[in-house]
Write an enzyme that holds these catalytic residues in place. Structure first.
Site, PDB file in Angstrom:
ATOM      1  N   ASN A  11       0.882  -1.173   0.000  1.00 43.67           N
ATOM      2  CA  ASN A  11       0.000   0.000   0.000  1.00 43.67           C
ATOM      3  C   ASN A  11       0.915   1.217   0.000  1.00 43.67           C
ATOM      4  O   ASN A  11       1.439   1.613   1.037  1.00 43.67           O
ATOM      5  CB  ASN A  11      -0.886  -0.042   1.240  1.00 43.67           C
ATOM      6  CG  ASN A  11      -1.852   1.129   1.288  1.00 43.67           C
ATOM      7  OD1 ASN A  11      -1.790   2.038   0.458  1.00 43.67           O
ATOM      8  ND2 ASN A  11      -2.735   1.127   2.276  1.00 43.67           N
ATOM      9  N   ARG A  95      -2.547  -1.973  -3.449  1.00 48.11           N
ATOM     10  CA  ARG A  95      -3.767  -1.196  -3.229  1.00 48.11           C
ATOM     11  C   ARG A  95      -3.712   0.023  -4.145  1.00 48.11           C
ATOM     12  O   ARG A  95      -2.754   0.800  -4.082  1.00 48.11           O
ATOM     13  CB  ARG A  95      -3.841  -0.762  -1.775  1.00 48.11           C
ATOM     14  CG  ARG A  95      -5.081   0.020  -1.506  1.00 48.11           C
ATOM     15  CD  ARG A  95      -5.167   0.433  -0.075  1.00 48.11           C
ATOM     16  NE  ARG A  95      -6.509   0.925   0.182  1.00 48.11           N
ATOM     17  CZ  ARG A  95      -6.948   1.287   1.357  1.00 48.11           C
ATOM     18  NH1 ARG A  95      -6.171   1.201   2.402  1.00 48.11           N
ATOM     19  NH2 ARG A  95      -8.169   1.732   1.497  1.00 48.11           N
ATOM     20  N   HIS A 184     -13.161   2.502  -0.206  1.00 44.46           N
ATOM     21  CA  HIS A 184     -13.176   1.408   0.791  1.00 44.46           C
ATOM     22  C   HIS A 184     -13.787   0.143   0.200  1.00 44.46           C
ATOM     23  O   HIS A 184     -14.296  -0.719   0.935  1.00 44.46           O
ATOM     24  CB  HIS A 184     -14.028   1.765   2.033  1.00 44.46           C
ATOM     25  CG  HIS A 184     -13.456   2.808   2.929  1.00 44.46           C
ATOM     26  ND1 HIS A 184     -14.235   3.743   3.560  1.00 44.46           N
ATOM     27  CD2 HIS A 184     -12.185   3.053   3.322  1.00 44.46           C
ATOM     28  CE1 HIS A 184     -13.466   4.528   4.303  1.00 44.46           C
ATOM     29  NE2 HIS A 184     -12.213   4.132   4.166  1.00 44.46           N
ATOM     30  N   ASN A 215     -11.221   6.336  10.679  1.00 46.11           N
ATOM     31  CA  ASN A 215     -10.922   7.751  10.550  1.00 46.11           C
ATOM     32  C   ASN A 215     -11.596   8.275   9.284  1.00 46.11           C
ATOM     33  O   ASN A 215     -12.245   9.312   9.275  1.00 46.11           O
ATOM     34  CB  ASN A 215      -9.403   7.916  10.519  1.00 46.11           C
ATOM     35  CG  ASN A 215      -9.017   9.309  10.867  1.00 46.11           C
ATOM     36  OD1 ASN A 215      -9.762  10.032  11.530  1.00 46.11           O
ATOM     37  ND2 ASN A 215      -7.861   9.710  10.390  1.00 46.11           N
ATOM     38  N   ARG A 245     -12.740  14.762   8.069  1.00 43.79           N
ATOM     39  CA  ARG A 245     -13.471  15.191   6.864  1.00 43.79           C
ATOM     40  C   ARG A 245     -14.919  15.498   7.220  1.00 43.79           C
ATOM     41  O   ARG A 245     -15.524  14.821   8.050  1.00 43.79           O
ATOM     42  CB  ARG A 245     -13.457  14.076   5.812  1.00 43.79           C
ATOM     43  CG  ARG A 245     -12.091  13.818   5.249  1.00 43.79           C
ATOM     44  CD  ARG A 245     -12.099  12.636   4.295  1.00 43.79           C
ATOM     45  NE  ARG A 245     -10.969  11.776   4.579  1.00 43.79           N
ATOM     46  CZ  ARG A 245     -10.890  10.497   4.223  1.00 43.79           C
ATOM     47  NH1 ARG A 245     -11.873   9.933   3.551  1.00 43.79           N
ATOM     48  NH2 ARG A 245      -9.826   9.791   4.519  1.00 43.79           N
ATOM     49  N   GLU A 388      -8.347  -5.530   4.939  1.00 45.35           N
ATOM     50  CA  GLU A 388      -8.182  -5.123   3.543  1.00 45.35           C
ATOM     51  C   GLU A 388      -6.950  -5.770   2.912  1.00 45.35           C
ATOM     52  O   GLU A 388      -6.969  -6.143   1.745  1.00 45.35           O
ATOM     53  CB  GLU A 388      -8.098  -3.588   3.460  1.00 45.35           C
ATOM     54  CG  GLU A 388      -9.452  -2.954   3.733  1.00 45.35           C
ATOM     55  CD  GLU A 388      -9.370  -1.474   4.087  1.00 45.35           C
ATOM     56  OE1 GLU A 388      -8.959  -1.165   5.224  1.00 45.35           O
ATOM     57  OE2 GLU A 388      -9.712  -0.644   3.247  1.00 45.35           O
TER      58      GLU A 388
HETATM   59  P1  ADP Z   1      -8.186   4.599   9.224  1.00 40.91           P
HETATM   60  O1  ADP Z   1      -9.316   5.174   8.439  1.00 40.91           O
HETATM   61  O2  ADP Z   1      -7.060   5.558   9.458  1.00 40.91           O
HETATM   62  O3  ADP Z   1      -7.774   3.207   8.785  1.00 40.91           O
HETATM   63  P2  ADP Z   1      -9.098   3.209  11.595  1.00 40.91           P
HETATM   64  O4  ADP Z   1     -10.011   2.227  10.913  1.00 40.91           O
HETATM   65  O5  ADP Z   1      -7.849   2.703  12.191  1.00 40.91           O
HETATM   66  O6  ADP Z   1      -8.803   4.463  10.670  1.00 40.91           O
HETATM   67  O7  ADP Z   1      -9.961   3.927  12.757  1.00 40.91           O
HETATM   68  C1  ADP Z   1      -9.461   4.909  13.581  1.00 40.91           C
HETATM   69  C2  ADP Z   1     -10.557   5.268  14.580  1.00 40.91           C
HETATM   70  O8  ADP Z   1     -10.857   4.077  15.330  1.00 40.91           O
HETATM   71  C3  ADP Z   1     -10.201   6.340  15.582  1.00 40.91           C
HETATM   72  O9  ADP Z   1     -11.238   7.301  15.657  1.00 40.91           O
HETATM   73  C4  ADP Z   1     -10.147   5.602  16.907  1.00 40.91           C
HETATM   74  O10 ADP Z   1     -10.704   6.350  17.939  1.00 40.91           O
HETATM   75  C5  ADP Z   1     -11.031   4.414  16.684  1.00 40.91           C
HETATM   76  N1  ADP Z   1     -10.574   3.319  17.555  1.00 40.91           N
HETATM   77  C6  ADP Z   1      -9.499   2.537  17.368  1.00 40.91           C
HETATM   78  N2  ADP Z   1      -9.355   1.670  18.408  1.00 40.91           N
HETATM   79  C7  ADP Z   1     -10.360   1.948  19.274  1.00 40.91           C
HETATM   80  C8  ADP Z   1     -10.764   1.419  20.530  1.00 40.91           C
HETATM   81  N3  ADP Z   1     -10.092   0.424  21.106  1.00 40.91           N
HETATM   82  N4  ADP Z   1     -11.868   1.933  21.110  1.00 40.91           N
HETATM   83  C9  ADP Z   1     -12.554   2.924  20.522  1.00 40.91           C
HETATM   84  N5  ADP Z   1     -12.232   3.475  19.338  1.00 40.91           N
HETATM   85  C10 ADP Z   1     -11.149   3.007  18.717  1.00 40.91           C
END
Ligand code: ADP
Length: 405
Positions: A11, A95, A184, A215, A245, A388
């Site tokens: 990626n 990716r 996604h 995120n 965003r 993914e």
């Molecule tokens: P990305 O889009 O960067 O791949 P992720 O899928 O890793 O993002 O998601 C990040 C989000 O997941 C953040 O907002 C974080 O707060 C939330 N998150 C990650 N682990 C936890 C957890 N253990 N409890 C609550 N929220 C979490």
């Protein structure tokens, strides 16, 4: 026929290169990691062999070619590498952000595919050059090893035109390719297949709403294994409230900001990097954990951010439930979808209107893959962890097994 086993997934982003090496027999993760801050003096490499603790150290990685070289040297390092030589890698899956309308599924890379990818750069000017650069770097280092491009947009290509087109004069679609593409896709696809497996059905038998909440976040209405609609659009800015965003806005907000004197780049930065939970929450964080904590303590701006997040999500789930004429399951995945029981709990009251009854104990205590709805809920609510990288490896395996004799 050549036996395909080891697949490297790459990626390649604008300043990072993430990798995972799989042995597909048993879907074992042999090694994974990333090189980050490529091109800067503080470039750093994280490497993890199998489930061992992570190693981390600073590296000299002026560009993506150099970063890939470091990764490959680490994979074959005498003593504690995971393969004897790079010739053990049977294929590389990449990716790729955007397949436009040219790629409805993953593609084995050749000169013609590379040419087509170059015509799609305007649809993803930040990501596409890095994605293409990653493929070219692999061609240099791995020689004849097949490369496969796996697109974030491909799974959404099944959308009907009335879902994917914007209500603009047709010439803007024809001239500039302006339409909804969705992103996604690899995650929505993985979760669709995993949901079917979890429920003991075929994807063709199910109508589901998949919610990838990280995120970056997007939802998809998946009817019998095909996407009917999805919340991201021409770019990953559209749809629900995300970490940084804004998601959907009245398009005239942009016009107003232009008339107030902001440039396209300034507005881009505002909407993509400074909005969403970060912009609203008032705690200088885009992390749902911080939003939930501060909202529980009663901070008004964090409460507002969480309420907006929930409101927009319920709006989409309800709309997709109706577009599907009812759904068998609502599925949560991504960092928030998988881990934040508090964020999922905010949806419970309103989902009950759809016949989806969340079990508060199951929601709080279980980790995925699992069911978080009650036994008598008409619509299942599930938490299904996404993967993914594994999906890219599987698609790469399938294409290469079919085409390389
Ligand atoms: P990305 O889009 O960067 O791949 P992720 O899928 O890793 O993002 O998601 C990040 C989000 O997941 C953040 O907002 C974080 O707060 C939330 N998150 C990650 N682990 C936890 C957890 N253990 N409890 C609550 N929220 C979490």
């Amino acid at each position: 026929m050549k036996q395909i086993d080891k697949i490297l997934v790459i990626n390649s982003g604008s300043s990072s290169l993430k990798f995972t090496l799989y042995a597909m027999d048993g879907e074992e993760k042999l090694a994974s990691g990333l090189v980050e801050r490529i091109g800067s003096k503080s470039a750093n490499m994280v490497y993890r062999r199998g489930n061992d603790p992570k190693e981390e150290h600073s590296v000299d990685a002026p560009n993506h070619d150099a970063a890939l070289k470091l990764v490959t040297e680490r994979l074959v390092a005498p003593g504690n590498g995971v393969i004897g030589s790079l010739s053990e890698v049977d294929a590389i899956g990449h990716r790729v952000l955007h397949g436009g309308e040219l790629f409805k599924e993953a593609a084995l890379v050749n000169d013609s595919v590379l040419q087509k990818l170059n015509t799609l750069v305007h649809l993803g000017p930040l990501h596409m050059p890095a994605n293409i650069g990653g493929i070219k770097a692999c061609e240099k280092i791995f020689g004849e090893t097949p490369n496969v491009a796996v697109f974030d947009t491909a799974f959404h290509q099944s959308m009907p035109d009335y879902a994917s087109h914007y209500a603009l004069p047709d010439e803007y679609y024809r001239k500039y390719g302006i339409r909804k593409y969705g992103f996604h896709g690899t995650s929505h696809h993985f979760v669709t297949l995993a949901t079917a497996e979890f429920l003991g059905k075929k994807p063709e038998e199910l109508k589901i709403v998949t919610c990838h909440l990280g995120n970056g976040s997007s939802l998809a209405a998946v009817k019998y294994g095909k996407v009917l609609d999805t919340s991201m659009g021409l770019t990953p800015l559209a749809g629900v409230v995300m970490g940084t965003r804004c998601g959907n806005l009245d398009p005239a907000v942009v016009l107003t900001l232009i008339r107030e004197g902001m440039s396209a780049d300034e507005i881009d930065n505002l909407l993509n990097k400074k909005s969403g939970l970060l912009g609203v929450g008032g705690i200088n964080s885009n992390d749902m954990r911080d939003i939930v904590k501060n909202a529980a303590e009663g901070l008004p701006s964090a409460c507002l951010a969480l309420n907006m997040w929930t409101h927009r999500l319920v709006f989409y789930i309800g709309a997709y439930f109706t577009l599907l004429s009812g759904a068998d399951a609502i599925v949560f995945t991504g960092g928030i979808g998988e881990n934040s029981w508090q964020a999922r709990a905010t949806l419970a009251d309103q989902l009950s209107a759809l016949g989806c009854i969340i079990d508060p104990e199951a929601n709080k205590n279980l980790r995925g893959p699992c069911r978080i709805s009650t036994a008598d809920s008409k619509v299942a609510a599930l938490v299904i962890p996404t993967d993914e990288e594994l999906m890219i490896a599987k698609e790469t395996f399938d294409i290469v097994s079919k085409t390389i004799k």
